[in-house]
Design a protein around this motif. Structure first.
Motif: not given
Lengths: 445, 226
Positions: A35-47, A51-55, A125-133
């Motif tokens: 469980i601990e490993m899974e959480n850690e992986f998730f956090d890493q992926q989210e980071l 980072n890619e979104y910020r770029f 493991h996905s995330a949605a972002y907004t860049i401009g419109t």
């Protein structure tokens, strides 16, 4: 000899219990780790996604829409293994760039921080972002994490099974080593129970707990043997020391009788003296013989005794005796009985004693039944019976019912029966035959 | 007449034995010590030994083993205070021919000596025994008297055979109980008397002269009337 199966033995059960505790603890710890490993992986992926979104956002701020589209396409191409998904759309949801089709998106694709299922096998493991419109969907394959966890689980199960097999094996080895010693103790005690008081446990010099217990048992057995030898020696001494004067008494009576026969007086008194002396001798013999039977030394002479033939013989012998006493004897054998491991002479005497008891203590016209069924022999009469309160007392040495005091006998008949039954591992029970007495001997099967 | 060696240390008993056996017409020597008894037994000729088991010098059991080891096959009766089944088995294994527990009666001892002393060499194969007009076929177990077939129960037959084989000698109650029933105990009821009376009713009553005779306070014997 009763033997414990190795899988029922105490050492094996202890080994198995220890194993169960160990495996449970192992599973709990490993589960927490996963469980601990899974959480850690998730956090890493989210980071990484953030980072890619910020770029990409920086690219948009500096270069506008088309620079962003170009950057997404570049990144999509660089993503050779298909580990990541990209989808860049305009404000209306029209695809601008990326490696998945906008049609695969769920209607509310703006979900954030969730697992996006492209199909059943591929979870991102996905995330949605907004860049401009514009809208940007970034995903990284979550499969790797699930696979690592799944592999870990498989490894866990296999190693658990291996540990289980090993501990059963180890438990069996320990159990059979322990069982050898415990069975040896069981054997020795069985020999003691059979009257071989010289039997001893062999590993008593070992200094572990069982060895110590064994040496204590041996010490107790040595004391027991000394006492029993003492009793035997005393019996032999009494036999000799009492029989010698008794023999002399017989001789003196015979000599005196011979001398007095000249004048013919006192023959009736001599007859009474002889009867009384014989009575003393009979009781004495009976006590010695009961002691001998109880000592278990006769077990060496045991053979297979066919009960049907033995009962036929008893029936033939006592049918005539009963008739002469104005009584009747019948023999019923229901189920053919198997042979009994024992002494023909002793079993014969036991049943003969029971029938003679009935003959002596019952009036004329009494019907005595000898019944052989299964592993039981019963002698049943329809005479006066014994008061239930006296059932236990009749097995006491030299005990006689008040009404029997004037009938001949040593008062040891039932003690013989009891001693012989015990020597054969048989059980005696008395029952009210309403009217009469039913004595049943139950031999072990 | 036989020359009997009695090995017994108790003087009351040895005197009684000597007197009783002498009255029966035997010549009796008494040894009061096991060693003396052994020397006599090995160096002189006797027809019979009566040995007490517990005697000074050498115990009776070892003494008998030594006698038998020296090849002396003279019949032996152990006369002893040690009466357990174990003792009896030991005695018979050591080579005694009979075993009597004290106290004993002279009649019983005499009957047993008689049975052993005149024991005929084991006959080849006898197929029938005949006394007067009584005949038993050992193979078919058919009993006839004066040509009449007599139906006997197995115990009655065994009793009759034992009495006939005794060849006119007395068999005591205990000898018959031992031989026919294998009893090592004295029954409280009249087992023997009952069966003797049944046997008599079959083989004696219907005929003129009785064959089975009671010897008062001793036992029974079977012989044709003279």
């Amino acid at each position: 000899m009763p033997r414990t199966k190795w899988y029922l033995s105490t050492p094996f059960r202890i080994a198995l219990l220890a194993e169960a505790i160990f495996v449970t603890a192992f599973l709990v710890i490993f589960g927490l780790l996963v469980i601990e490993m899974e959480n850690e992986f998730f956090d890493q992926q989210e980071l990484a996604l953030n980072n890619e979104y910020r770029f990409l956002n920086d690219v948009y701020v500096q270069g506008g829409v088309w620079a962003t589209v170009a950057a997404v396409e570049r990144n999509t191409r660089a993503n050779v293994k298909g580990r990541k998904i990209y989808l860049l759309t305009d404000s209306t949801g029209q695809k601008l760039a990326g490696n998945i089709d906008d049609s695969v998106l769920p209607s509310q694709w703006t979900l954030t921080d969730s697992l996006f299922e492209l199909d059943a096998d591929e979870r991102y493991h996905s995330a949605a972002y907004t860049i401009g419109t514009m809208h940007l969907l970034l995903g990284v394959n979550g499969f790797e994490v699930s696979e690592i966890i799944a592999r870990a689980m498989v490894t866990l199960i296999w190693s658990g099974l291996a540990v289980l097999m090993l501990s059963i094996l180890a438990g069996k080895i320990i159990a059979s080593r322990m069982n050898r010693r415990l069975n040896h103790v069981t054997d020795v005690l069985a020999h003691i129970a059979a009257g071989e008081f010289s039997a001893r446990i062999e590993f008593a010099n070992m200094s572990d707990d069982i060895g110590l217990m064994a040496s204590q048992i041996n010490r107790a057995l040595a004391t027991l043997e000394t006492h029993i030898d003492g009793v035997k020696q005393v019996s032999a001494d009494i036999a000799h020391d009492l029989r010698t004067p008794l023999t002399r008494l017989y001789i003196l009576i015979a000599s005196l009788e011979e001398r007095s026969q000249a004048d013919g007086h006192g023959q009736d008194i001599f007859d009474q003296i002889t009867v009384q002396t014989q009575q003393i001798n009979a009781i004495f013999d009976a006590l010695l013989r009961i002691t001998e039977i109880e000592s278990g030394t006769l077990k060496d002479t045991f053979t297979s005794v066919p009960m049907q033939a033995l009962c036929d013989e008893i029936f033939e012998t006592y049918q005539a005796v009963c008739q002469d006493h104005g009584q009747s004897l019948t023999f019923e054998s229901a189920v053919p009985i198997n042979s009994i491991h024992g002494s023909h002479a002793l079993i014969f005497q036991m049943i003969a004693n029971l029938i003679e008891n009935a003959v002596q203590h019952c009036p004329i016209d009494t019907h005595i039944r000898l019944v052989l069924a299964g592993n039981q022999i019963s002698v049943i009469d329809d005479g006066p019976g014994i008061p239930i309160a006296e059932y236990d007392k009749v097995f006491q040495r030299l005990y006689r019912l008040d009404r029997s005091r004037n009938t001949p006998g040593t008062g040891l008949g039932l003690n013989f029966v009891q001693a012989i039954a015990a020597a054969h591992g048989a059980h005696i029970s008395l029952d009210d035959a309403a009217p009469g007495l039913k004595v049943t001997i139950t031999f072990p099967k | 007449m036989m020359h009997i060696l009695v090995i017994e240390d108790d003087q009351t008993q040895s005197a009684y034995l000597k007197k009783g056996l002498t009255e029966l017409g035997h010549q009796v020597s008494v040894a009061e010590d096991g060693k003396v008894g052994l020397v006599w037994a090995l160096n002189e000729t006797f027809d019979f030994f009566i040995i007490d088991r517990m005697i000074p010098g050498i115990d009776g059991l070892s003494l008998l083993k030594s006698i038998r080891a020296a090849g002396v096959s003279t019949p032996v009766i152990f006369l002893t205070a040690l009466g357990s089944v174990d003792n009896r088995v030991e005695g018979l294994r050591a080579g005694s021919d009979d075993y009597m527990t004290k106290p004993f009666s002279m009649e019983e001892l005499a009957a047993r000596i008689d049975a052993l002393a005149r024991r005929p060499a084991i006959a080849a194969v006898e197929s029938s025994l005949v006394v007067g007009d009584l005949k038993i076929d050992l193979l078919s177990r058919v009993v006839t008297r004066a040509g009449t077939l007599i139906d006997l129960q197995p115990k009655e037959y065994a009793l009759l055979e034992a009495l006939i084989r005794a060849d006119g000698r007395v068999l005591t109650r205990s000898m018959l109980l031992e031989k026919v029933w294998g009893f090592q105990f004295d029954p409280m009821t009249s087992v023997l008397e009952t069966h003797i009376s049944r046997l008599r009713a079959k083989i004696d009553k219907p005929f003129e002269s009785p064959l089975i005779h009671t010897v008062r306070q001793v036992g029974y014997r079977l012989h044709a009337s003279h």
